[in-house]
Design a protein around this motif. Structure first.
Motif, PDB file in Angstrom:
ATOM      1  N   GLN A 343     -19.012  29.692 -68.176  1.00 40.26           N
ATOM      2  CA  GLN A 343     -19.807  28.521 -67.796  1.00 40.26           C
ATOM      3  C   GLN A 343     -18.910  27.292 -67.865  1.00 40.26           C
ATOM      4  N   LEU A 344     -18.958  26.481 -66.835  1.00 42.26           N
ATOM      5  CA  LEU A 344     -18.086  25.314 -66.770  1.00 42.26           C
ATOM      6  C   LEU A 344     -18.749  24.092 -67.378  1.00 42.26           C
ATOM      7  N   GLU A 345     -17.942  23.319 -68.058  1.00 43.84           N
ATOM      8  CA  GLU A 345     -18.444  22.091 -68.676  1.00 43.84           C
ATOM      9  C   GLU A 345     -18.955  21.141 -67.596  1.00 43.84           C
ATOM     10  N   GLY A 346     -20.103  20.576 -67.838  1.00 46.39           N
ATOM     11  CA  GLY A 346     -20.693  19.656 -66.871  1.00 46.39           C
ATOM     12  C   GLY A 346     -21.609  20.319 -65.870  1.00 46.39           C
ATOM     13  N   GLY A 347     -21.729  21.656 -65.940  1.00 49.40           N
ATOM     14  CA  GLY A 347     -22.610  22.372 -65.015  1.00 49.40           C
ATOM     15  C   GLY A 347     -21.925  22.706 -63.703  1.00 49.40           C
ATOM     16  N   GLN A 348     -22.569  23.568 -62.932  1.00 48.56           N
ATOM     17  CA  GLN A 348     -22.007  24.009 -61.664  1.00 48.56           C
ATOM     18  C   GLN A 348     -23.121  24.479 -60.745  1.00 48.56           C
ATOM     19  N   ASP A 349     -22.794  24.627 -59.472  1.00 45.49           N
ATOM     20  CA  ASP A 349     -23.786  25.104 -58.507  1.00 45.49           C
ATOM     21  C   ASP A 349     -23.051  25.668 -57.302  1.00 45.49           C
ATOM     22  N   GLY A 350     -23.798  26.171 -56.345  1.00 49.67           N
ATOM     23  CA  GLY A 350     -23.212  26.748 -55.151  1.00 49.67           C
ATOM     24  C   GLY A 350     -23.821  28.098 -54.838  1.00 49.67           C
ATOM     25  N   ALA A 351     -23.210  28.815 -53.922  1.00 48.24           N
ATOM     26  CA  ALA A 351     -23.719  30.127 -53.520  1.00 48.24           C
ATOM     27  C   ALA A 351     -23.763  31.092 -54.704  1.00 48.24           C
ATOM     28  N   CYS A 352     -22.883  30.909 -55.680  1.00 46.58           N
ATOM     29  CA  CYS A 352     -22.894  31.750 -56.888  1.00 46.58           C
ATOM     30  C   CYS A 352     -23.927  31.287 -57.908  1.00 46.58           C
ATOM     31  N   GLY A 353     -24.733  30.315 -57.563  1.00 43.65           N
ATOM     32  CA  GLY A 353     -25.793  29.858 -58.454  1.00 43.65           C
ATOM     33  C   GLY A 353     -25.325  28.819 -59.448  1.00 43.65           C
ATOM     34  N   ASN A 354     -26.259  28.401 -60.297  1.00 44.29           N
ATOM     35  CA  ASN A 354     -25.946  27.332 -61.254  1.00 44.29           C
ATOM     36  C   ASN A 354     -25.582  27.847 -62.645  1.00 44.29           C
ATOM     37  N   PHE A 355     -25.533  29.159 -62.808  1.00 42.99           N
ATOM     38  CA  PHE A 355     -25.045  29.770 -64.057  1.00 42.99           C
ATOM     39  C   PHE A 355     -25.757  29.168 -65.277  1.00 42.99           C
ATOM     40  N   ASN A 356     -27.078  29.157 -65.215  1.00 42.67           N
ATOM     41  CA  ASN A 356     -27.867  28.633 -66.339  1.00 42.67           C
ATOM     42  C   ASN A 356     -28.691  29.723 -67.028  1.00 42.67           C
ATOM     43  N   GLY A 357     -28.445  30.973 -66.650  1.00 42.99           N
ATOM     44  CA  GLY A 357     -29.170  32.066 -67.276  1.00 42.99           C
ATOM     45  C   GLY A 357     -30.516  32.367 -66.663  1.00 42.99           C
ATOM     46  N   GLN A 358     -30.898  31.641 -65.603  1.00 42.06           N
ATOM     47  CA  GLN A 358     -32.201  31.840 -64.967  1.00 42.06           C
ATOM     48  C   GLN A 358     -31.998  32.365 -63.546  1.00 42.06           C
ATOM     49  N   VAL A 359     -32.543  33.542 -63.282  1.00 38.97           N
ATOM     50  CA  VAL A 359     -32.360  34.179 -61.980  1.00 38.97           C
ATOM     51  C   VAL A 359     -33.167  33.475 -60.897  1.00 38.97           C
ATOM     52  N   GLU A 360     -34.367  33.044 -61.259  1.00 40.26           N
ATOM     53  CA  GLU A 360     -35.318  32.580 -60.231  1.00 40.26           C
ATOM     54  C   GLU A 360     -34.886  31.315 -59.496  1.00 40.26           C
ATOM     55  N   ASP A 361     -33.998  30.508 -60.078  1.00 38.50           N
ATOM     56  CA  ASP A 361     -33.627  29.264 -59.386  1.00 38.50           C
ATOM     57  C   ASP A 361     -32.326  29.410 -58.592  1.00 38.50           C
ATOM     58  N   ASP A 362     -31.921  30.655 -58.308  1.00 37.22           N
ATOM     59  CA  ASP A 362     -30.734  30.887 -57.491  1.00 37.22           C
ATOM     60  C   ASP A 362     -31.100  31.415 -56.099  1.00 37.22           C
ATOM     61  N   SER A 363     -32.262  31.071 -55.607  1.00 33.80           N
ATOM     62  CA  SER A 363     -32.611  31.439 -54.232  1.00 33.80           C
ATOM     63  C   SER A 363     -31.867  30.528 -53.259  1.00 33.80           C
ATOM     64  N   VAL A 364     -31.775  30.960 -52.000  1.00 36.72           N
ATOM     65  CA  VAL A 364     -31.090  30.152 -50.993  1.00 36.72           C
ATOM     66  C   VAL A 364     -31.745  28.775 -50.872  1.00 36.72           C
ATOM     67  N   ARG A 365     -33.062  28.746 -50.813  1.00 33.39           N
ATOM     68  CA  ARG A 365     -33.764  27.466 -50.673  1.00 33.39           C
ATOM     69  C   ARG A 365     -33.517  26.560 -51.869  1.00 33.39           C
ATOM     70  N   ALA A 366     -33.537  27.116 -53.085  1.00 33.58           N
ATOM     71  CA  ALA A 366     -33.322  26.298 -54.281  1.00 33.58           C
ATOM     72  C   ALA A 366     -31.901  25.733 -54.315  1.00 33.58           C
ATOM     73  N   ILE A 367     -30.929  26.557 -53.907  1.00 29.72           N
ATOM     74  CA  ILE A 367     -29.541  26.082 -53.881  1.00 29.72           C
ATOM     75  C   ILE A 367     -29.374  24.980 -52.842  1.00 29.72           C
ATOM     76  N   PHE A 368     -29.943  25.172 -51.653  1.00 31.65           N
ATOM     77  CA  PHE A 368     -29.872  24.140 -50.615  1.00 31.65           C
ATOM     78  C   PHE A 368     -30.545  22.853 -51.071  1.00 31.65           C
TER      79      PHE A 368
END
Length: 465
Positions: A343-368
């Motif tokens: 996990q990167l300091e300051g958070g992250q996002d993208g096609a690989c998701g936000n790496f926050n331990g929650q599967v449900e918020d890594d949908s295409v629509r949520a990422i967009f």
């Protein structure tokens, strides 16, 4: 003794002037009788008589006892007695010649022979005044269990604290002196394969089918972008065509890797300069004499998609700062990709998701919704944007998107692509992702819309399916 001899009423004066009185004790055989008041005789070896005036006890009674005589009880004279004793201490059992007398002050002892009664030894204490020395009282040592209880309490408190750390899942703590201590962050992988299927760091499975440049990992220090493009094997649905890695963690350097059929544009490059493009090569990424990472190009690595096992292996390994590593599987017209990082300091996002331990918020629509549908203006790591194509199969398939979903996708894509001056194909590609991004097997649906010519071109089995 249980039975004491009683002295006669005819009290006599002995050596030293002490008088024998009733209650004086006769010792056991070989003991000394006391010439003083009730002082028990010591076990001894017997005393002899200094004169012919030897008197005995008859049945515990004194027959006669003239002054200056020696009292003997039973038997013959012993082997000897001690010399004179003072202060009523009696004779000590020190050998002396036969016939010597036991003299001394009041309380001196002489051998009087064996007594008739039973006896036992007693110790009697008498207060004789204040002593001259210092007295120290020594307390009896007792066992203390306080230390054991304290150790158990501390262990329980430590266990509770460790459990709390696991529950809250924090990555940074502060010591009592205020010094921050960072604990290791979780490490996970994000995997791309095919057209492009992928599994995010948190385990979600979105798919990105439209052409264009996408954020794979977006962070203040680490930037990874991907170019997705359709192929004839996928009826226009996109697969990974090229990646770019950059950001402050590489000190401004940019690494790009593309497919084999892309020619010059697909070569392994650092800052747009080809490096390490021969199998078996090794490259050190250096900045100001400081090594940042390594690039290796070989055939080693476990395939994320067994369908690609029929292809010649050309695999690139990137080991980079901050624990970031990438394994890129270069095929003819697409690439598979495995990214491993903490996990990167300051958070992250993208096609690989936000790496926050929650599967449900890594949908295409949520990422967009969070970072936009494509890489924004001024953020592109590639030298240019790709021309987006949109096949007839994709047009027909897009028309199957429910009306409400289609219009929602249109309005949001216009907003998300604002600033990039999107073409119609770019807008439709974004809409396609919003409508079908969570359908892992959209290729099967697209095949149903394919013409005979397209099916023949694709073959009976798509290598990216």
């Amino acid at each position: 003794p249980s039975q004491q001899p009683t002295m006669s009423s005819d009290v006599r004066t002995f050596h030293g002037g002490a008088a024998a009185s009733a209650g004086d004790q006769a010792g056991a055989g070989g003991a000394y009788a006391s010439y003083g008041p009730a002082v028990a005789g010591q076990a001894g070896v017997g005393c002899c008589a200094p004169t012919s005036n030897l008197y005995t006890l008859a049945n515990g009674q004194v027959s006669s006892l003239p002054a200056g005589s020696i009292l003997s009880v039973g038997g013959a004279a012993g082997a000897g007695c001690s010399t004179r004793s003072s202060g009523g201490m009696g004779c000590n059992p020190i050998a002396c010649m036969a016939g010597e007398e036991c003299n001394g002050g009041s309380g001196n002892m002489a051998f009087v022979g064996s007594g008739n009664g039973e006896w036992m030894t007693e110790t009697t204490y008498k207060y004789v005044g204040e002593g001259q020395g210092d007295v120290t009282f020594v307390a009896r040592k007792t066992k203390s269990y306080c230390g054991c209880f304290m150790c158990v309490a501390l262990l329980l408190a430590l266990l509770a604290f460790l459990c709390w750390l696991l529950i809250v899942n924090i990555t940074t703590t502060t010591t009592f002196d205020g010094t921050p201590v960072t604990t290791p962050s979780p490490v996970a992988t994000c995997t791309f394969w095919g057209d492009p299927h992928l599994v995010t760091f948190d385990g979600a499975r979105p798919s990105f089918y439209g052409d264009g440049e996408f954020w794979i990992v977006k962070n203040d220090k680490v930037s990874i972008q991907g170019r997705f493009m359709g192929t004839k094997y996928t009826f226009g649905l996109a697969a990974t065509n090229k990646i770019a890695v950059a950001g402050p963690f590489l000190e401004g350097h940019v690494i790009t890797i593309g497919t084999m059929e892309s020619g010059e544009d697909g070569k392994i490059k650092v800052d747009d300069v080809p490096v390490c493009n021969t199998l078996g090569c090794h490259y050190d990424l250096v900045h100001d004499d400081k090594q940042l990472g390594t690039i290796d190009f070989n055939t080693e690595g476990e395939l994320p998609d067994s369908a690609a096992s029929q292809f010649k292996r050309e695999i690139v390994h990137l080991d980079l700062p901050l624990g970031v590593s990438l394994t890129v599987f270069r095929w003819t017209n697409y690439m598979d990709l495995i990214i491993k990082m903490p996990q990167l300091e300051g958070g992250q996002d993208g096609a690989c998701g936000n790496f926050n331990g929650q599967v449900e918020d890594d949908s295409v629509r949520a990422i967009f919704d969070r970072i936009g549908a494509r890489v924004g203006a001024g953020e592109l790591l590639f030298s240019h944007r790709v021309d987006v194509e949109f096949t007839m199969e994709e047009v027909d398939m897009l028309n199957t998107c429910p009306d409400a979903g289609l219009e929602d996708a249109r309005s949001k894509c216009k907003m998300e692509l604002e600033g990039t001056n999107p073409t119609t194909n770019q807008l439709h590609a974004c809409m396609f992702d919003r409508c079908f991004g969570m359908n892992e097997h959209a290729l099967r649906t697209a095949r149903t819309f394919a013409s005979a010519a397209d099916l023949a071109a694709a073959g009976s089995m798509s290598p990216t399916a």
